[in-house]
Design a protein around this motif. Structure first.
Motif, PDB file in Angstrom:
ATOM      1  N   ASP A  22     -17.324   5.269 120.138  1.00  0.00           N
ATOM      2  CA  ASP A  22     -18.357   6.169 120.653  1.00  0.00           C
ATOM      3  C   ASP A  22     -18.276   7.548 120.003  1.00  0.00           C
ATOM      4  N   ALA A  23     -17.081   7.928 119.573  1.00  0.00           N
ATOM      5  CA  ALA A  23     -16.895   9.262 118.996  1.00  0.00           C
ATOM      6  C   ALA A  23     -15.751   9.234 117.993  1.00  0.00           C
ATOM      7  N   ILE A  24     -15.787  10.180 117.054  1.00  0.00           N
ATOM      8  CA  ILE A  24     -14.717  10.345 116.068  1.00  0.00           C
ATOM      9  C   ILE A  24     -14.260  11.798 116.094  1.00  0.00           C
ATOM     10  N   ILE A  25     -12.947  11.980 116.055  1.00  0.00           N
ATOM     11  CA  ILE A  25     -12.366  13.323 116.002  1.00  0.00           C
ATOM     12  C   ILE A  25     -11.466  13.401 114.776  1.00  0.00           C
ATOM     13  N   SER A  26     -11.711  14.373 113.926  1.00  0.00           N
ATOM     14  CA  SER A  26     -10.825  14.617 112.793  1.00  0.00           C
ATOM     15  C   SER A  26      -9.702  15.540 113.250  1.00  0.00           C
ATOM     16  N   ALA A  27      -8.474  15.064 113.115  1.00  0.00           N
ATOM     17  CA  ALA A  27      -7.299  15.864 113.486  1.00  0.00           C
ATOM     18  C   ALA A  27      -6.298  15.786 112.343  1.00  0.00           C
ATOM     19  N   ALA A  28      -6.788  16.110 111.149  1.00  0.00           N
ATOM     20  CA  ALA A  28      -5.994  15.961 109.930  1.00  0.00           C
ATOM     21  C   ALA A  28      -5.262  17.241 109.538  1.00  0.00           C
ATOM     22  N   GLY A  29      -5.308  18.259 110.391  1.00  0.00           N
ATOM     23  CA  GLY A  29      -4.616  19.505 110.093  1.00  0.00           C
ATOM     24  C   GLY A  29      -5.563  20.568 109.561  1.00  0.00           C
ATOM     25  N   TYR A  30      -4.967  21.645 109.025  1.00  0.00           N
ATOM     26  CA  TYR A  30      -5.741  22.804 108.584  1.00  0.00           C
ATOM     27  C   TYR A  30      -5.292  23.244 107.195  1.00  0.00           C
ATOM     28  N   THR A  31      -6.220  23.846 106.471  1.00  0.00           N
ATOM     29  CA  THR A  31      -5.891  24.338 105.138  1.00  0.00           C
ATOM     30  C   THR A  31      -5.021  25.586 105.234  1.00  0.00           C
ATOM     31  N   ARG A  32      -4.227  25.812 104.212  1.00  0.00           N
ATOM     32  CA  ARG A  32      -3.476  27.055 104.137  1.00  0.00           C
ATOM     33  C   ARG A  32      -4.433  28.206 103.826  1.00  0.00           C
ATOM     34  N   PRO A  33      -4.028  29.435 104.162  1.00  0.00           N
ATOM     35  CA  PRO A  33      -4.867  30.576 103.781  1.00  0.00           C
ATOM     36  C   PRO A  33      -4.979  30.639 102.260  1.00  0.00           C
ATOM     37  N   THR A  34      -6.146  30.986 101.771  1.00  0.00           N
ATOM     38  CA  THR A  34      -6.357  31.001 100.328  1.00  0.00           C
ATOM     39  C   THR A  34      -6.415  32.427  99.806  1.00  0.00           C
ATOM     40  N   LEU A  35      -5.712  32.668  98.718  1.00  0.00           N
ATOM     41  CA  LEU A  35      -5.689  33.972  98.072  1.00  0.00           C
ATOM     42  C   LEU A  35      -6.054  33.783  96.604  1.00  0.00           C
ATOM     43  N   HIS A  36      -6.967  34.606  96.110  1.00  0.00           N
ATOM     44  CA  HIS A  36      -7.414  34.521  94.721  1.00  0.00           C
ATOM     45  C   HIS A  36      -7.228  35.882  94.059  1.00  0.00           C
ATOM     46  N   MET A  37      -6.800  35.868  92.812  1.00  0.00           N
ATOM     47  CA  MET A  37      -6.570  37.120  92.101  1.00  0.00           C
ATOM     48  C   MET A  37      -7.336  37.121  90.786  1.00  0.00           C
ATOM     49  N   ASP A  38      -8.076  38.200  90.521  1.00  0.00           N
ATOM     50  CA  ASP A  38      -8.607  38.409  89.186  1.00  0.00           C
ATOM     51  C   ASP A  38      -8.094  39.760  88.696  1.00  0.00           C
ATOM     52  N   GLU A  39      -8.654  40.261  87.629  1.00  0.00           N
ATOM     53  CA  GLU A  39      -8.116  41.488  87.034  1.00  0.00           C
ATOM     54  C   GLU A  39      -8.296  42.707  87.926  1.00  0.00           C
ATOM     55  N   GLU A  40      -9.256  42.666  88.827  1.00  0.00           N
ATOM     56  CA  GLU A  40      -9.604  43.864  89.580  1.00  0.00           C
ATOM     57  C   GLU A  40      -9.248  43.816  91.054  1.00  0.00           C
TER      58      GLU A  40
ATOM     59  N   VAL B  22       2.516  32.407 107.679  1.00  0.00           N
ATOM     60  CA  VAL B  22       1.919  31.317 106.899  1.00  0.00           C
ATOM     61  C   VAL B  22       1.338  31.836 105.586  1.00  0.00           C
ATOM     62  N   ALA B  23       0.822  33.065 105.590  1.00  0.00           N
ATOM     63  CA  ALA B  23       0.214  33.640 104.386  1.00  0.00           C
ATOM     64  C   ALA B  23       1.209  33.808 103.246  1.00  0.00           C
ATOM     65  N   SER B  24       2.508  33.749 103.541  1.00  0.00           N
ATOM     66  CA  SER B  24       3.528  33.945 102.503  1.00  0.00           C
ATOM     67  C   SER B  24       3.870  32.657 101.765  1.00  0.00           C
ATOM     68  N   TYR B  25       3.047  31.624 101.918  1.00  0.00           N
ATOM     69  CA  TYR B  25       3.380  30.301 101.383  1.00  0.00           C
ATOM     70  C   TYR B  25       3.595  30.288  99.869  1.00  0.00           C
ATOM     71  N   LEU B  26       3.021  31.253  99.147  1.00  0.00           N
ATOM     72  CA  LEU B  26       3.186  31.264  97.695  1.00  0.00           C
ATOM     73  C   LEU B  26       4.620  31.574  97.280  1.00  0.00           C
ATOM     74  N   ARG B  27       5.391  32.163  98.195  1.00  0.00           N
ATOM     75  CA  ARG B  27       6.787  32.469  97.885  1.00  0.00           C
ATOM     76  C   ARG B  27       7.734  31.931  98.956  1.00  0.00           C
ATOM     77  N   ALA B  28       7.210  31.648 100.141  1.00  0.00           N
ATOM     78  CA  ALA B  28       8.027  31.120 101.241  1.00  0.00           C
ATOM     79  C   ALA B  28       7.259  29.970 101.892  1.00  0.00           C
ATOM     80  N   PRO B  29       7.214  28.810 101.234  1.00  0.00           N
ATOM     81  CA  PRO B  29       6.343  27.716 101.697  1.00  0.00           C
ATOM     82  C   PRO B  29       6.822  26.993 102.941  1.00  0.00           C
ATOM     83  N   LEU B  30       7.999  27.343 103.470  1.00  0.00           N
ATOM     84  CA  LEU B  30       8.554  26.597 104.595  1.00  0.00           C
ATOM     85  C   LEU B  30       8.497  27.368 105.909  1.00  0.00           C
ATOM     86  N   VAL B  31       7.656  28.399 105.993  1.00  0.00           N
ATOM     87  CA  VAL B  31       7.511  29.146 107.245  1.00  0.00           C
ATOM     88  C   VAL B  31       6.539  28.401 108.149  1.00  0.00           C
TER      89      VAL B  31
END
Length: 478
Positions: A391-409, A448-457
């Motif tokens: 009758d219904a479907i629930i996705s409970a597959a977890g959540y994405t990590r916070p995303t950080l993007h860097m360019d020159e500026e 959690v935001a420190s995952y790029l250097r501390a992925p086990l928090v």
């Protein structure tokens, strides 16, 4: 401005990590002004924005304090409210959000008494760019800008992860891409519904227990079909557990075997049995869960006492040198330990066992190969005659990590970013490095935001510990 006191700190995120960082800054008068930016209310981050008391923390109360200088603060808060909680109790998550909100309010008053200016801005930080020596311009999604001398990025997990097979069905009224908010989920179902929960980890356990309690039939499904292990108490928080990950050759193909050997060495040193005596290897979910509950009640699961020591040392090693554990090896070791890192309290395990034995909850070790919607959901599992209706479907597959993007500026924080970029370089001190700059910026990643250097928090205790370390660094470089 006083020596060792920042002019203006911007805290990005107001979940438990962001509020813990705010508390640490106020407690030590580390800034003249502290602004917090978050679109939601303080304390109502992804992990604890729950209202029903059936949903429990998967870590004990002893490890939930937001105050680095007072590890018993959460326990004292509960007792002040007349809640008789022991250090090892896994309490309702709603208690944590209420605690976080109250402590935030109290520390706003403390800030006022210390003449620390502070504001709470209901918005999201989209980008951060450097505009001069030790000055940063944060642009919010609303278009508003904030000028700060220091920034702490404390936002938690991002959007729900939705299996690709559900993509074309997003928006269907009987499909939920997350189990939360849980009351909305319960209200959306007709009585005695047959519900497919995609996932078998923590959010899926939440969904299954809640749905079964309300009389629905639940089928949980994931490729492994494994549910988390069972725990009874907090890990050792004193740092006295002696582990030595440095002797493991993480560049070798057998690093996971060496890790297991080190786990057994540590257990032996504690006078505890080998790991094989503390777990059940049965492939039958009910048998395994029943056996692990029995081991937990006999106080025979000592792996939970050493887990945090391994996590902390692993994070410290990665912070110093990210290449010391190659991604392939890290993934292999995490795959071996994931069900223990996400272990559930014995009370939830007993409820799950009851529903499994009553056949109100069923677990499948497979992923759907096809999903069709008519008057119900028709789900295929790979065989021509192997189909089920729900009758219904629930996705409970977890959540994405916070995303950080860097360019020159600039640094982009928004998960909606579509341009070409790269992940930012992060220093050992968890500080962002802008391209072409010799020194790291006064921009820190916490929790959690420190995952790029501390992925086990993955816990409040670790985020609170990081908040204290970052606050000290911030005051040293003012």
């Amino acid at each position: 401005m006083n020596n060792n006191v920042a002019e203006h700190v911007l805290v990005v995120g107001a979940g438990t990590t962001g509020i813990s960082a705010f508390i640490e800054l106020v407690e030590h008068h580390a800034a003249e002004r502290i602004d917090i930016v978050d679109p939601g209310l303080p304390g109502l981050g992804m992990a604890f924005a729950n209202t029903r008391e059936e949903l429990l923390c998967n870590t004990p109360a002893e490890s939930m304090s937001l105050l680095a200088h007072d590890p018993d603060d959460f326990l004292n808060y509960l007792r002040e409210r007349g809640i008789d909680a022991s250090p090892n109790d896994c309490v309702p998550r709603v208690y944590v959000s209420q605690y976080t909100t109250q402590r935030y309010s109290e520390y706003c008053e403390k800030a006022q008494k210390k003449n620390i200016k502070n504001a709470y801005i209901a918005d999201r930080v989209a980008t951060v760019e450097k505009i001069g020596a030790n000055r940063y311009l944060a642009t919010l999604e609303s278009g508003r800008t904030l000028n700060a001398s220091h920034i702490l990025i404390c936002h938690g997990y991002g959007k729900p992860m939705v299996p690709e097979i559900l993509g074309e069905h997003i928006g269907s009224p009987s499909l939920s891409i997350t189990p939360y908010p849980e009351q909305k989920l319960i209200d959306s179902l007709k009585p005695n519904s047959s519900v497919l929960v995609l996932g078998t980890r923590l959010s899926a356990i939440d969904a299954a227990l809640l749905l079964a309690k309300h009389g629905h039939g639940v089928t949980m499904a994931s490729p492994s079909g494994e549910i988390p292990a069972v725990r009874t108490r907090a890990p050792d928080l004193t740092g006295k557990v002696d582990v030595n990950l440095k002797q493991i050759d993480f560049n070798g193909d057998r690093c996971h075997v060496e890790l297991l050997r080190e786990i057994n060495r540590t257990l032996k040193q504690m006078g505890a049995p080998r790991l094989s005596k503390q777990i059940c290897r049965s492939t039958n979910t009910i048998e395994r869960l029943r056996a692990e509950i029995a081991l937990a009640k006999q106080d025979s699961i000592h792996w939970q006492d050493i887990l945090l020591a391994f996590l902390l040392q692993g994070n410290d090693m990665l912070a110093r040198d990210m290449s010391c554990i190659p991604p392939k090896s890290l993934k292999k070791c995490l795959r071996m330990s994931t069900r223990y890192l996400s272990a559930i309290p014995v009370s939830n395990a007993e409820k799950m066992l009851h529903f499994l034995e009553q056949k109100q909850v069923n677990i499948i070790g497979a992923a759907p190969t096809n999903i069709v919607r008519d008057d119900q959901w028709l789900v295929a599992w790979g065989q021509a005659d192997d189909e089920q209706r729900f009758d219904a479907i629930i996705s409970a597959a977890g959540y994405t990590r916070p995303t950080l993007h860097m360019d020159e500026e600039k640094l982009t924080i928004s998960p909606e970013y579509k341009g070409e970029s790269r992940e930012p370089k992060v220093s050992e001190e968890l500080r962002i490095c802008f391209p072409g700059e010799e020194n790291p910026e006064k921009i820190w990643l916490v929790g959690v935001a420190s995952y790029l250097r501390a992925p086990l928090v993955n816990g409040v205790f670790q985020a609170t510990r990081q908040s204290e370390i970052v606050r000290r660094q911030l005051m040293q470089c003012c």
